[in-house]
Motif scaffolding. Structure first.
Motif, PDB file in Angstrom:
ATOM      1  N   VAL A   1      -1.840   7.023  -4.362  1.00 27.97           N
ATOM      2  CA  VAL A   1      -3.124   6.932  -5.259  1.00 27.97           C
ATOM      3  C   VAL A   1      -2.753   6.735  -6.508  1.00 27.97           C
ATOM      4  N   LYS A   2      -1.530   7.493  -7.194  1.00 26.39           N
ATOM      5  CA  LYS A   2      -1.157   7.114  -8.372  1.00 26.39           C
ATOM      6  C   LYS A   2      -0.689   5.816  -8.611  1.00 26.39           C
ATOM      7  N   ARG A   3      -0.079   5.258  -7.666  1.00 29.58           N
ATOM      8  CA  ARG A   3       0.407   3.745  -8.012  1.00 29.58           C
ATOM      9  C   ARG A   3      -0.703   2.855  -7.800  1.00 29.58           C
ATOM     10  N   ILE A   4      -1.582   2.996  -7.032  1.00 26.08           N
ATOM     11  CA  ILE A   4      -2.824   2.111  -6.921  1.00 26.08           C
ATOM     12  C   ILE A   4      -3.851   2.175  -8.059  1.00 26.08           C
ATOM     13  N   LEU A   5      -3.921   3.408  -8.527  1.00 20.89           N
ATOM     14  CA  LEU A   5      -4.951   3.702  -9.542  1.00 20.89           C
ATOM     15  C   LEU A   5      -5.226   2.479 -10.543  1.00 20.89           C
ATOM     16  N   PRO A   6      -4.204   2.305 -11.324  1.00 25.30           N
ATOM     17  CA  PRO A   6      -4.285   1.139 -12.328  1.00 25.30           C
ATOM     18  C   PRO A   6      -5.026  -0.223 -11.581  1.00 25.30           C
ATOM     19  N   ALA A   7      -4.566  -0.738 -10.484  1.00 31.10           N
ATOM     20  CA  ALA A   7      -5.186  -1.723  -9.942  1.00 31.10           C
ATOM     21  C   ALA A   7      -6.800  -1.492  -9.568  1.00 31.10           C
ATOM     22  N   VAL A   8      -7.108  -0.388  -8.983  1.00 28.52           N
ATOM     23  CA  VAL A   8      -8.406   0.184  -8.608  1.00 28.52           C
ATOM     24  C   VAL A   8      -9.278   0.061  -9.888  1.00 28.52           C
ATOM     25  N   GLU A   9      -8.957   0.712 -11.020  1.00 28.44           N
ATOM     26  CA  GLU A   9      -9.556   0.829 -12.245  1.00 28.44           C
ATOM     27  C   GLU A   9      -9.775  -0.570 -12.933  1.00 28.44           C
ATOM     28  N   LYS A  10      -8.665  -1.513 -12.848  1.00 30.18           N
ATOM     29  CA  LYS A  10      -8.908  -2.665 -13.156  1.00 30.18           C
ATOM     30  C   LYS A  10      -9.930  -3.425 -12.531  1.00 30.18           C
ATOM     31  N   GLU A  11     -10.123  -3.331 -11.357  1.00 32.02           N
ATOM     32  CA  GLU A  11     -11.297  -3.979 -10.538  1.00 32.02           C
ATOM     33  C   GLU A  11     -12.753  -3.365 -10.909  1.00 32.02           C
ATOM     34  N   LEU A  12     -12.737  -2.036 -10.899  1.00 32.05           N
ATOM     35  CA  LEU A  12     -14.054  -1.366 -11.599  1.00 32.05           C
ATOM     36  C   LEU A  12     -14.431  -1.854 -12.667  1.00 32.05           C
ATOM     37  N   ALA A  13     -13.541  -1.932 -13.688  1.00 35.10           N
ATOM     38  CA  ALA A  13     -13.766  -2.354 -15.153  1.00 35.10           C
ATOM     39  C   ALA A  13     -14.427  -3.765 -15.133  1.00 35.10           C
ATOM     40  N   GLN A  14     -14.323  -4.635 -14.183  1.00 36.58           N
ATOM     41  CA  GLN A  14     -14.932  -5.744 -13.986  1.00 36.58           C
ATOM     42  C   GLN A  14     -16.375  -5.716 -13.414  1.00 36.58           C
TER      43      GLN A  14
ATOM     44  N   LYS B   1       1.702  14.995  -0.151  1.00 37.14           N
ATOM     45  CA  LYS B   1       2.309  14.476  -1.401  1.00 37.14           C
ATOM     46  C   LYS B   1       2.508  13.125  -1.530  1.00 37.14           C
ATOM     47  N   GLY B   2       2.558  12.615  -0.455  1.00 37.34           N
ATOM     48  CA  GLY B   2       2.815  11.014  -0.191  1.00 37.34           C
ATOM     49  C   GLY B   2       1.510  10.484  -0.544  1.00 37.34           C
TER      50      GLY B   2
ATOM     51  N   PHE C   1       0.790  -1.119   0.065  1.00 35.12           N
ATOM     52  CA  PHE C   1      -0.101  -0.002  -0.017  1.00 35.12           C
ATOM     53  C   PHE C   1       0.782   1.330  -0.171  1.00 35.12           C
ATOM     54  N   LEU C   2       2.056   1.152   0.458  1.00 34.91           N
ATOM     55  CA  LEU C   2       2.874   2.223   0.780  1.00 34.91           C
ATOM     56  C   LEU C   2       4.010   2.578  -0.465  1.00 34.91           C
ATOM     57  N   ASP C   3       3.609   1.667  -1.350  1.00 34.85           N
ATOM     58  CA  ASP C   3       4.744   1.614  -2.700  1.00 34.85           C
ATOM     59  C   ASP C   3       4.905   3.033  -3.135  1.00 34.85           C
ATOM     60  N   GLY C   4       6.393   3.394  -3.032  1.00 35.30           N
ATOM     61  CA  GLY C   4       6.679   4.796  -3.485  1.00 35.30           C
ATOM     62  C   GLY C   4       6.815   5.686  -2.577  1.00 35.30           C
ATOM     63  N   VAL C   5       6.231   5.434  -1.434  1.00 32.49           N
ATOM     64  CA  VAL C   5       6.337   6.412  -0.428  1.00 32.49           C
ATOM     65  C   VAL C   5       6.944   5.974   0.989  1.00 32.49           C
ATOM     66  N   ALA C   6       7.271   4.640   1.228  1.00 33.67           N
ATOM     67  CA  ALA C   6       7.749   4.215   2.679  1.00 33.67           C
ATOM     68  C   ALA C   6       9.481   4.507   2.181  1.00 33.67           C
ATOM     69  N   ALA C   7       9.868   5.147   3.406  1.00 30.44           N
ATOM     70  CA  ALA C   7      11.313   5.450   3.297  1.00 30.44           C
ATOM     71  C   ALA C   7      11.755   6.523   2.281  1.00 30.44           C
TER      72      ALA C   7
END
Length: 209
Positions: A194-207, A188-189, A167-173
């Protein structure tokens, strides 16, 4: 006479109203990471995810149901209460819990059981579920880290749910993307999350039909 009756019947038939499209509902269910801990209104994960999805042309409402400090046990305890209080049942749930279990050194087995129960509860209401994973502090030891980090994929696979590994991809550390506590994202984090997880969320919504 038959023709007359037929004509009278047809004159009273009301054409069916076309289905009215409604916004899809995404439920961001978790702890302080979804609750927007110490962030101004509108800058937390839920409102920023809704903003990003709408910018992509999605007709969605993102409901924030994060409670700071919640462990997986506490999150599990309020699932039915949260669902009962929603005007519209969620179409997709982003499930983000377990970090506080890890920070307290609690058993990954307990967390896994709780996550599994929550995924099942959400799916029973007809929602798709995106399980958001978390990483463990290396100081807890390799056996703990392996078991903890692996439980998210295990729960997702067992329930036919989607997995977002970290979940914290791109933000942790990452300097400049966290609050002073070094654990929670700043505004900013959240944008990066949101930018990182957005494709995964959109993929689910498309289903969703």
């Amino acid at each position: 006479m038959a023709l007359l009756i037929s004509a009278l019947f047809m004159s009273q038939v009301v054409p069916a109203s076309p289905a009215v499209a409604r916004p899809l509902v995404v439920l961001a269910y978790g702890d302080s990471l979804t609750a927007g801990y110490q962030l101004p209104p509108g800058q937390g994960f839920a409102p920023q995810l809704e903003k990003a999805l709408k910018a992509k042309g999605r007709d969605v409402t993102v409901v924030g149901a994060g409670v700071s400090g919640d462990t997986s046990t506490q999150g599990r305890a309020r699932v039915n209460w949260v669902l009962a209080g929603m005007k519209q049942k969620p179409d997709l749930v982003v499930l983000e819990l377990g970090a506080n279990d890890m920070l307290r050194g609690q058993s990954p087995k307990t967390a896994k059981t709780n996550l599994d129960a929550m995924v099942k509860a959400f799916k029973a209401k007809g929602a798709r579920v995106l399980v958001a994973g978390m990483r463990a502090n290396p100081t807890l030891g390799k056996p703990y880290v392996t078991e903890f980090e692996g439980m998210f994929a295990g729960v997702a696979k067992a329930n036919g749910a989607a997995l977002y590994p970290f979940f914290l991809d791109g933000v942790a550390a990452q300097p400049g993307l966290q609050l002073d506590d070094g654990m929670h994202p700043n505004a900013k984090g959240v944008v990066v999350m949101v930018k990182r997880i957005l494709p995964a969320v959109e993929k689910e919504l498309a289903q969703i039909k």
